[in-house]
Scaffold this motif. Structure first.
Motif, short mmCIF file in Angstrom:
data_model
loop_
_atom_site.label_atom_id
_atom_site.label_comp_id
_atom_site.label_asym_id
_atom_site.label_seq_id
_atom_site.Cartn_x
_atom_site.Cartn_y
_atom_site.Cartn_z
N ASN A 1 -22.34 16.40 61.87
CA ASN A 1 -22.48 16.60 60.49
C ASN A 1 -22.58 17.58 59.75
O ASN A 1 -23.48 17.38 58.35
CB ASN A 1 -23.44 15.36 59.49
CG ASN A 1 -23.16 13.88 60.08
OD1 ASN A 1 -22.43 13.30 60.68
ND2 ASN A 1 -23.94 12.77 60.71
N GLU A 2 -22.66 19.04 59.90
CA GLU A 2 -22.17 20.16 59.11
C GLU A 2 -20.39 19.73 59.25
O GLU A 2 -19.90 19.37 60.02
CB GLU A 2 -22.43 21.16 60.57
CG GLU A 2 -23.98 20.43 60.28
CD GLU A 2 -24.48 22.38 61.88
OE1 GLU A 2 -25.61 22.91 61.41
OE2 GLU A 2 -23.79 21.72 62.44
N GLN B 1 -20.71 18.04 51.48
CA GLN B 1 -22.04 17.94 50.23
C GLN B 1 -22.50 16.68 49.86
O GLN B 1 -23.43 15.74 49.69
CB GLN B 1 -23.19 18.73 50.37
CG GLN B 1 -24.01 19.60 49.94
CD GLN B 1 -24.78 20.49 49.41
OE1 GLN B 1 -24.39 20.98 48.77
NE2 GLN B 1 -26.04 20.23 49.21
N HIS B 2 -21.89 16.97 48.56
CA HIS B 2 -21.49 15.42 47.27
C HIS B 2 -21.50 14.58 47.58
O HIS B 2 -22.09 13.53 46.67
CB HIS B 2 -22.04 16.65 46.14
CG HIS B 2 -22.91 17.94 46.63
ND1 HIS B 2 -24.06 17.88 45.74
CD2 HIS B 2 -22.47 19.67 46.08
CE1 HIS B 2 -23.96 18.94 45.69
NE2 HIS B 2 -22.78 19.78 45.51
N LEU C 1 -22.47 15.58 54.20
CA LEU C 1 -22.82 16.45 54.93
C LEU C 1 -23.51 17.84 54.89
O LEU C 1 -23.66 17.71 53.66
CB LEU C 1 -21.59 17.12 55.39
CG LEU C 1 -20.61 15.66 56.02
CD1 LEU C 1 -18.62 16.18 56.08
CD2 LEU C 1 -20.62 14.91 57.17
N THR C 2 -23.29 18.57 55.62
CA THR C 2 -24.23 20.22 55.48
C THR C 2 -23.14 20.83 55.39
O THR C 2 -22.61 20.64 56.51
CB THR C 2 -25.32 20.02 56.28
OG1 THR C 2 -26.08 19.05 56.20
CG2 THR C 2 -26.34 21.43 56.66
N VAL D 1 -21.95 24.13 55.98
CA VAL D 1 -22.18 25.58 56.61
C VAL D 1 -21.03 26.72 55.86
O VAL D 1 -19.81 26.64 56.83
CB VAL D 1 -22.24 25.50 57.90
CG1 VAL D 1 -23.38 26.98 58.27
CG2 VAL D 1 -23.39 24.49 57.94
#
Length: 339
Positions: free
Chosen positions: A230-231, A254-255, A259-260, A262
């Motif tokens: 989940n990046e 992300q928000h 997800l992260t 990168v």
């Protein structure tokens, strides 16, 4: 003109009005709307000989209530000024840029496609060096113009997975103009793009020009990949154009999706880490990548026929914000006054 809004391609359509301003002796004039869609410039203009020009691309979106949104146009202004600095051109003040864009959209409001059609009004700000010149030096005068046209999807099929091929050509040089939105970068892409299309691919994958081991751009769009962990991963490089869409997706990944985000290296020999992939940009919005051809190897991501769930969710989140159906982060949406 009768327009079939649901079947628009991504091509030029003349609209009635565009904005034109000139810079001379150290300052911009106030500019004006004009119906003339030809630029009249000197044969010695640096834009013609030495590529002293830059441009932007943004869109206007028709809301359900009939109003019109602009998506982060202040970021387009900032990026144009970074490009202008790289090519020794004068800054276009942000307020001036935003006012010109709003004037053009308002004057051509009947060409903003209706809500629900899937089409948008594409807006092209352009800054070029003009005037009497023949040596390799900055121009004595400049033109800033903004024109627009209704468009459909950049890639045929819209949110449909397509295949791309790794190119042996370089889009830009290390420490060159890759991070600036200038015509030379796009001129360099014409032959590799043509060869990719001849082989029935949507476009090229460009690798980093220094080592040819890392993915940088996808045609004229930015790359993203989503991992099993989940990046949401996008390449980071000084020769990549900083896409406003990409940075918006990094935030939304992300928000909104958890997800992260990168920004980092995307090595060509590590594509197995991605379960979904796509191209993103103002014109492309999000174009899912089904597979990448690299020499004799062909790597498939989520599916050759279906869009991955995270990619689909990001697309609906982004376009929902742009069309006013979903609440936007502060400062992302600019209303175009129509009264």
């Amino acid at each position: 003109m009768t327009i079939d809004w649901s079947n628009l391609g991504f091509s030029y359509i003349k609209t009635p009005w565009r904005f034109l301003a000139t810079w001379k002796d150290g300052s911009w004039n106030e500019g004006e709307l004009t119906e003339d869609n030809y630029l009249h410039i000197h044969e010695g203009s640096t834009a013609l000989h030495y590529g002293q020009q830059c441009f932007e691309g943004l869109k206007a979106y028709r809301r359900k209530d009939g109003g019109i949104n602009l998506f982060r146009p202040d970021e387009n202004s900032k990026r144009m000024n970074r490009s202008a600095y790289r090519l020794r051109m004068p800054e276009v003040p942000e307020a001036f840029f935003l006012d010109a864009v709003k004037q053009v959209v308002k004057a051509n409001q009947e060409y903003v496609p209706p809500y629900g059609s899937g089409a948008t009004l594409y807006i092209r700000p352009l800054l070029i060096g003009v005037g009497e010149n023949i040596g390799v030096s900055p121009a004595p005068e400049y033109i800033f113009t903004v024109f627009c046209m209704p468009v459909g999807p950049y890639f045929k099929g819209g949110l449909t997975p397509t295949n791309f091929i790794v190119s042996d050509y370089d889009r830009a040089a290390p420490n060159g103009t890759g991070a600036a939105k200038v015509g030379g970068n796009y001129a360099a892409s014409l032959l590799p793009g043509y060869e990719a299309h001849q082989r029935k691919f949507s476009d090229c994958i460009y690798l980093d020009p220094e080592t040819h081991t890392k993915i940088e751009e996808v045609g004229s769009a930015n790359f993203f990949g989503i991992t099993a962990a989940n990046e949401f991963v996008t390449p980071k490089s000084p020769s990549i154009l900083p896409s406003i869409t990409k940075y918006s997706l990094l935030h939304l990944a992300q928000h909104s999706l958890g997800l992260t985000p990168v920004e980092g290296d995307v090595y060509l020999n590590e594509l197995d880490r991605f379960v979904e992939a796509g191209a993103c940009g103002t014109a492309a919005v999000i174009s899912p990548i089904s597979g990448i051809q690299n020499g004799e190897d062909f790597h498939v991501f989520y599916s050759e026929t279906e869009v991955g769930p995270q990619t689909k969710a990001l697309y609906h989140e982004l376009t929902g914000i742009q069309f006013g159906d979903i609440s936007a982060p502060t400062g992302w949406i600019f209303d175009v006054p129509l009264d």
